[in-house]
Design an enzyme around this catalytic site. Sequence first.
Site: not given
Length: 757
Positions: A192, A264, A326-327, A393, A419-420, A468, A470
């Site tokens: 990432d 990413h 993604d993104e 997602w 689950f974050d 995730w 973070e």
Amino acid sequence: MIRILLILFLLSFSKFFSQNRLNLIPYPQKVEFLEGEFLIPEEFNLDENLPKEETEYLKKRLEGVVKFSYGKKDEGVHLVYSLYPPVLSHLPKNDEQQKERYSIYISPKRIVINSYTKQGYFLAIQTFIQLIEQYKEIGKIPALKIKDQPKFAWRGMHLDVCRHFFTVEEVKQYIDYLAMYKLNTFHWHLTDDQGWRIEIKKYPKLTQIGSRRKESMIGAYVDNTFDGKPYGPYFYTQEQIKEVVDYAKECHITVVPEIEMPGHALAALSAYPELACTKGPFEPATKWGVFDDVFCPKEETFTFLQNVLDEMIALFPSEYIHIGGDECPKTRWKECAHCQDLIKKNNLKDEHGLQSYFIQRIEKFVNKKGRKIIGWDEILEGGLAPNAAVMSWTGVNGGIEAAKSNHFAVMTPGSYCYFDHYQGDPATEPNAFGGFTPLDKVYSYNPIPSELTLEQSKYILGVQANLWTEYILDFKRVQYMIFPRLLALSEVGWGTADSKNYKEFEGRVIEQFKTLDKMNINYSRSIYNISGIVISKDNSIGYELSTSQNPSGIRYTLDGSEPTISSPTYQNPISISKSLTLKSAYFEQGKLKSAISSQDFITSKTTGKSIKLEEQPNENYSFGGAFTLVDGIIGNQRQLGKTWLGFQGKDVVATIDLEQKTQFSEVYFNTLENKGSWIHLAKSAQIFVSDDNQNFKMIKEIGKEEIQKAKGKIRLNVGNQTSKYIKVKIENAGIIPAGNPGADSKAWLFVDEIGVN
């Protein structure tokens, strides 16, 4: 005498419950109770035909609980194994769930396990272990038959090791947790912007440079603060990767690796800047979010990625390789002469077509290696690669689109499977990324979208939850965020979840806490805490409290003081007719047993009134629906919990029925700014009034400058007004401009309470 009768009743009730419902997660497809009981011996006598590796796992899991030894059948063997007829070669090749089928027959004499494969036997072992854990103290298991197999072939958990890294031993523990609850896929997020975590021998700078960052963001995103501490170098050697893959194989779990592309990619570009559209320099990201610098689709980039994939494919035997997708902002591609020439040369429509071109080239390479690609649902942009599977997602639409075009999909919508997100009241929970995904919401998820036909639904491979990291700094926090929600995911994936029976499931979860305690797992106890839901009540609002325990133990106050055992007992939803602070807690035997929950209410003339939205919020941020905007709760601007509604690329147009002509002079609402998460303040806002809900007159308008000056906390003096209806239009910022995270994507608009005074 009364006390003795009560004890006898409780004992008989306990026996009745155990005879009619097993403490198993996931619950089997079919359970039949028989006459008699199997007495649990001090030492189990094992059939020598039992698969050895799996049986060694069984012995290790129950070490210190019961003993095992191998014996002969004529000496009263207690645990027997046999293969189902027909043999595996007769099974349909595409029926993965059949390979996981098993049965357990418990008679007063012995326990017999049947399965087609060692994988099925391993799943039966998990059921057997839970039965022993449930009945060991009683000393006997009721005679019964269990016939079982999963509904979905893909039952997965994801782990991000890029934002924060976890050791090989911790990853193995994570795999253990999946095995315990019959999940069969471990999605390992290895690259990432914030770190490259896998050794690639051909490109040593990926780990020399890309596996470290100079510091990390801490606290809420809006704080924009950093710890100032170098992070790394952290990565897995190829030998360590093999060790994890081999360990997972022993647990009959497939490891699906992920390498992010084309977005990413900052950690990779930091090591090899020539793979970007600009010259850099780059460094691994210290913030969380999405960044403009991505892989440039030139030949040297494809050569690099193919070489990386060669080494990864050699390490991971999984059918699927996850390529992210993604993104991916298109800012650099729009400014890149090479990218624009490539679009023209290949007759691509635009940069989204270029992303499809990128993914299809990678897919062709992976397919030639005998593997398949899977990616996040943005790989649908510009057209899906011919053989690709989609991991849905952003919602369920990606999975629906894939299935309708005969592509496989794994359902992992953020609103149910991230689950974050917070799992309890954000005020009493550790800092999380945002959102609100409690245990009951996970349990309520159905991976088969109602929009699909029976034939199309066959393309839904299964379900997965994502973690995730973070805001997850260590493995104890990993445990906290996945437990007990992993148990709900387990039953959803197995196909036996039924939201109508949630309370019964919750009871089984609490029983499972005993096992987690023995394993020293740091699970969340938020289901013990008081949860509150605002409801419409008597032309205003009420606050409905609940707990997993006996509700008669709930005490509350309305003056902001701490509740005690002598505070009022909760019985019915509490009417909220004025601004106040409500605090609540659960007491048992006179002692406080939960965290103290606190909720502020700020009431206005719109509180509890009927409200309609022209556009609905995104499912990830829709808790409470439109009523959230008139529930008297002001959202915390540092937490994207359950008090905000989120709209991506949509305006908010809300019409509130005040029920009678009402005088007012002020209108207020809140919006949010968090550009790293693509959340932008509104572009403008207009206030309208009407007496017939047909003809509206605008009474106030403000622009972007005023909204920015107020930092999203909008208080508007609208003069003396009298009307029955009020309409508030809040304009989305639109497409995110260049130079911002997520440039060229639709901005998010987050809106909170709409009040009138």
